[in-house]
Design a protein around this motif. Structure first.
Motif, PDB file in Angstrom:
ATOM      1  N   LEU A  86     -15.538 -63.578  13.910  1.00 24.53           N
ATOM      2  CA  LEU A  86     -14.732 -64.193  14.713  1.00 24.53           C
ATOM      3  C   LEU A  86     -14.698 -63.418  15.986  1.00 24.53           C
ATOM      4  N   MET A  87     -14.753 -64.083  17.101  1.00 25.11           N
ATOM      5  CA  MET A  87     -14.447 -63.385  18.384  1.00 25.11           C
ATOM      6  C   MET A  87     -13.598 -64.246  19.209  1.00 25.11           C
ATOM      7  N   LEU A  88     -12.493 -63.565  19.793  1.00 29.87           N
ATOM      8  CA  LEU A  88     -11.742 -63.928  20.675  1.00 29.87           C
ATOM      9  C   LEU A  88     -12.154 -63.166  22.034  1.00 29.87           C
ATOM     10  N   VAL A  89     -12.602 -64.122  23.072  1.00 31.95           N
ATOM     11  CA  VAL A  89     -12.958 -63.611  24.431  1.00 31.95           C
ATOM     12  C   VAL A  89     -12.442 -64.433  25.585  1.00 31.95           C
ATOM     13  N   LYS A  90     -11.663 -63.275  26.291  1.00 33.15           N
ATOM     14  CA  LYS A  90     -11.011 -63.921  27.512  1.00 33.15           C
ATOM     15  C   LYS A  90     -11.863 -63.893  28.855  1.00 33.15           C
ATOM     16  N   VAL A  91     -12.114 -64.827  29.276  1.00 32.39           N
ATOM     17  CA  VAL A  91     -13.177 -65.066  30.475  1.00 32.39           C
ATOM     18  C   VAL A  91     -12.443 -65.305  31.838  1.00 32.39           C
ATOM     19  N   SER A  92     -12.793 -64.622  32.693  1.00 31.56           N
ATOM     20  CA  SER A  92     -11.966 -64.864  34.071  1.00 31.56           C
ATOM     21  C   SER A  92     -12.697 -66.354  34.390  1.00 31.56           C
ATOM     22  N   THR A  93     -11.842 -67.152  35.085  1.00 31.28           N
ATOM     23  CA  THR A  93     -12.252 -68.164  35.603  1.00 31.28           C
ATOM     24  C   THR A  93     -11.538 -68.539  36.892  1.00 31.28           C
ATOM     25  N   GLU A 103     -18.500 -75.631  29.525  1.00 36.03           N
ATOM     26  CA  GLU A 103     -19.963 -76.261  29.095  1.00 36.03           C
ATOM     27  C   GLU A 103     -20.277 -75.188  28.149  1.00 36.03           C
ATOM     28  N   ILE A 104     -20.506 -73.973  28.429  1.00 33.91           N
ATOM     29  CA  ILE A 104     -20.852 -73.026  27.432  1.00 33.91           C
ATOM     30  C   ILE A 104     -20.045 -72.991  26.090  1.00 33.91           C
ATOM     31  N   ALA A 105     -18.885 -73.142  26.243  1.00 38.20           N
ATOM     32  CA  ALA A 105     -17.982 -73.227  25.160  1.00 38.20           C
ATOM     33  C   ALA A 105     -18.261 -74.389  24.194  1.00 38.20           C
ATOM     34  N   ASN A 106     -18.606 -75.465  24.757  1.00 35.87           N
ATOM     35  CA  ASN A 106     -18.964 -76.784  23.817  1.00 35.87           C
ATOM     36  C   ASN A 106     -20.356 -76.803  23.411  1.00 35.87           C
ATOM     37  N   ILE A 107     -21.521 -75.849  24.090  1.00 37.70           N
ATOM     38  CA  ILE A 107     -22.606 -75.926  23.361  1.00 37.70           C
ATOM     39  C   ILE A 107     -22.376 -75.043  22.202  1.00 37.70           C
ATOM     40  N   PHE A 108     -21.707 -73.710  22.398  1.00 38.73           N
ATOM     41  CA  PHE A 108     -21.554 -73.145  21.116  1.00 38.73           C
ATOM     42  C   PHE A 108     -20.438 -73.423  20.100  1.00 38.73           C
ATOM     43  N   ARG A 109     -19.726 -74.403  20.446  1.00 34.88           N
ATOM     44  CA  ARG A 109     -18.632 -75.023  19.529  1.00 34.88           C
ATOM     45  C   ARG A 109     -17.595 -74.175  19.358  1.00 34.88           C
ATOM     46  N   ALA A 110     -17.194 -73.440  20.642  1.00 35.78           N
ATOM     47  CA  ALA A 110     -16.140 -72.601  20.728  1.00 35.78           C
ATOM     48  C   ALA A 110     -14.885 -73.587  21.023  1.00 35.78           C
ATOM     49  N   LYS A 111     -13.736 -72.672  20.715  1.00 38.34           N
ATOM     50  CA  LYS A 111     -12.313 -73.519  20.612  1.00 38.34           C
ATOM     51  C   LYS A 111     -11.911 -72.826  21.995  1.00 38.34           C
ATOM     52  N   ILE A 112     -11.045 -73.512  22.632  1.00 34.23           N
ATOM     53  CA  ILE A 112     -10.373 -73.112  23.921  1.00 34.23           C
ATOM     54  C   ILE A 112      -9.054 -72.774  23.192  1.00 34.23           C
ATOM     55  N   GLN A 135     -21.477 -64.167  24.127  1.00 34.03           N
ATOM     56  CA  GLN A 135     -21.176 -62.819  24.711  1.00 34.03           C
ATOM     57  C   GLN A 135     -21.965 -62.428  25.631  1.00 34.03           C
ATOM     58  N   GLN A 136     -23.405 -62.540  25.352  1.00 32.87           N
ATOM     59  CA  GLN A 136     -24.318 -62.224  26.374  1.00 32.87           C
ATOM     60  C   GLN A 136     -24.418 -63.301  27.924  1.00 32.87           C
ATOM     61  N   ILE A 137     -24.267 -64.536  27.466  1.00 36.25           N
ATOM     62  CA  ILE A 137     -24.035 -65.637  28.521  1.00 36.25           C
ATOM     63  C   ILE A 137     -22.658 -65.467  29.290  1.00 36.25           C
ATOM     64  N   LEU A 138     -21.649 -65.070  28.558  1.00 39.54           N
ATOM     65  CA  LEU A 138     -20.372 -65.068  29.281  1.00 39.54           C
ATOM     66  C   LEU A 138     -20.161 -64.135  30.031  1.00 39.54           C
ATOM     67  N   ASN A 139     -21.086 -63.031  29.874  1.00 34.71           N
ATOM     68  CA  ASN A 139     -21.009 -61.478  30.649  1.00 34.71           C
ATOM     69  C   ASN A 139     -21.282 -62.092  32.391  1.00 34.71           C
ATOM     70  N   GLU A 140     -21.840 -63.203  32.503  1.00 41.94           N
ATOM     71  CA  GLU A 140     -22.000 -63.657  34.064  1.00 41.94           C
ATOM     72  C   GLU A 140     -20.570 -64.126  34.577  1.00 41.94           C
ATOM     73  N   TYR A 141     -19.502 -64.223  33.667  1.00 44.17           N
ATOM     74  CA  TYR A 141     -18.368 -64.749  34.187  1.00 44.17           C
ATOM     75  C   TYR A 141     -17.188 -63.998  34.223  1.00 44.17           C
TER      76      TYR A 141
END
Length: 178
Positions: A86-93, A103-112, A135-141
């Motif tokens: 399980l990972m909780l990840v806070k991303v700057s938006t 969209e990334i969250a949806n593809i990976f079936r992540a919950k907001i 995590q690698q993909i979200l590093n861009e954000y």
């Protein structure tokens, strides 16, 4: 090589301390650690990932059995298992990239699990490969914070090795992360 050990212990104070002390004395680092109660009262399961060659891990397992309160130790590295983290990840938006992160969250079936004007916090559950990939993909954000559990695992009674299935079947990129 990274090994996954599943250790059943009596739920007594000091057990985890004795195990971590054994690892420290032998110069091992525990890469991942998760502890929780099992289906039986008074027994806990410790799942840990440790790096080492086969011979060294065998010696470590023998040393674990010498500790009090250890009921069973199993090296499940090469056994078909179900693995989850399980990972909780806070991303700057910002308004320009929020839809991309959603969209990334949806593809990976992540919950907001939290949203603000400046960030999104996602809850991602899956095998370690899925956690690494998102995590690698979200590093861009601009990841602001991450909290991860250790890997947990149970042996598959069916003996079906899903890792081999993934390699042998032609999955598209999205189904690998489900």
């Amino acid at each position: 090589m990274k090994h996954t050990l599943s250790v059943l212990v009596e739920d007594e104070s000091g057990v985890l301390s004795r195990i971590s002390g054994l690892f420290a004395r032998r110069g091992f680092n525990i890469d991942s650690l998760a502890v929780g109660p099992t289906e039986k009262d008074g027994i806990s399961r410790i799942t840990m990932s440790v790096r080492g060659d086969n011979r060294t891990i065998e010696q470590l397992i023998k040393q674990l059995y010498k500790l009090i309160n250890i009921l069973d130790v199993q090296n499940v590295t090469n056994i078909p298992c179900i693995e989850r983290e399980l990972m909780l990840v806070k991303v700057s938006t910002i308004p320009d990239n929020r839809s991309n992160v959603l969209e990334i969250a949806n593809i990976f079936r992540a919950k907001i699990v939290d949203i603000s004007n400046v960030s999104l916090t996602l809850e991602v559950t899956g095998d370690p490969g899925k956690i690494f990939a998102i995590q690698q993909i979200l590093n861009e954000y601009a990841i602001l914070q991450i909290a991860r559990t250790g890997k947990i695992t149970l042996v598959r009674e069916s003996n079906v090795n899903t890792e081999l299935l993934k390699k042998s079947l032609n999955y598209n990129n999205y189904s690998l992360y489900s």
